[in-house]
Design an enzyme around this catalytic site. Structure first.
Site: not given
Ligand code: PRP
Length: 233
Positions: A98, A153-154, A157, A206, A219
């Site tokens: 991400g 980090e993107d 959450d 979302f 993406r």
């Molecule tokens: C997403 C994002 C963070 C994480 C945040 O990654 O890039 O790393 O979720 O979520 P959290 O705060 O609830 O832990 P994801 O696991 O979706 O993988 P990706 O980056 O490959 O899409």
């Protein structure tokens, strides 16, 4: 868009209100974060936001435009650079997948040299939420002992992925570990993590685009948009 980012330390206008109401992240740089609400979204009847990329009718709105993202990334880059010295360039750790768009734009916006590393982790959980149980898919290629590390980090959450990552990297003897996150969902946080640099606090909608996916799609969009409910309900 509502309000103006009057407390922005670098003076760059993002046309988004500075964070108010949401609890600041522990250790966050004051005045750096903009608050975006659902009211800031530009609805689909003004334009089909994904149409230029072949996602016709799939997004309901643009939440943060490409220009607003780039302005904020410039602010974040100035803030991070102010805390580092040329003698010890930050080692940026891009958390795949991400954060890849954010990392490349952020590194290019930094007014100081930086070095790049990539790490891929996966969280056990549903497609839309993480569990905090994390597995490394791709580890760093080098030793980070004594380095000043900046995790890129993107989105934060629940905070579970980042919480795990901070603990993991701390065991490797870095001189420091900071976090720069483009987006944070304050209402979704389950575990508080120290995040020094945050671009936008956003609603729990979302969101996709600019690295963020739904089933690996979207993406490639240059903005952060809201996925139409009909695409995931
Ligand atoms: C997403 C994002 C963070 C994480 C945040 O990654 O890039 O790393 O979720 O979520 P959290 O705060 O609830 O832990 P994801 O696991 O979706 O993988 P990706 O980056 O490959 O899409």
């Amino acid at each position: 868009m509502t309000g103006s980012d009057s407390s922005n330390p670098t003076g760059t206008t993002t046309e988004l209100a500075a964070t108010d109401g949401a609890a600041p992240a522990p250790g966050a740089t004051p005045g750096l974060t903009s608050r975006v609400t659902s009211d800031d979204a530009v609805p689909i009847d003004e334009a089909d936001p994904g149409a230029d990329h072949g996602y016709d009718g799939e997004l309901s709105a643009i939440l943060i435009s490409a220009d607003q993202l780039q302005a904020k990334i410039a602010d974040l880059a100035v803030a991070v650079a102010a805390d580092h010295h040329l003698e010890s360039p930050p080692l940026l750790i891009c958390v795949l997948k991400g954060a890849v768009m954010f990392t490349t734009d952020f590194a290019r916006a930094l007014p100081i040299p930086s070095e790049l590393e990539f790490m891929a982790v996966t969280s056990y959980g549903s497609a839309t939420s993480s569990s905090g149980v994390v597995r490394i898919l791709k580890d760093l290629d080098r030793d980070i002992t004594g380095r000043r590390v900046v995790i890129v980090e993107d989105i934060i959450d629940s905070g579970l992925t980042l919480s795990w990552l901070l603990k993991n990297l701390a065991t490797r003897g870095p001189a420091s570990v900071d976090v720069v996150a483009l987006l944070r969902k304050p209402e979704a946080i389950k575990v508080d993590v120290e995040v020094r640099y945050i671009g936008f606090d956003i609603p729990t909608d979302f969101v996709v685009g600019y690295g963020l996916d739904y089933n690996e799609r979207y993406r490639d969009l240059p903005f952060v948009g809201l996925l139409g409910e009909h695409m995931y309900r």
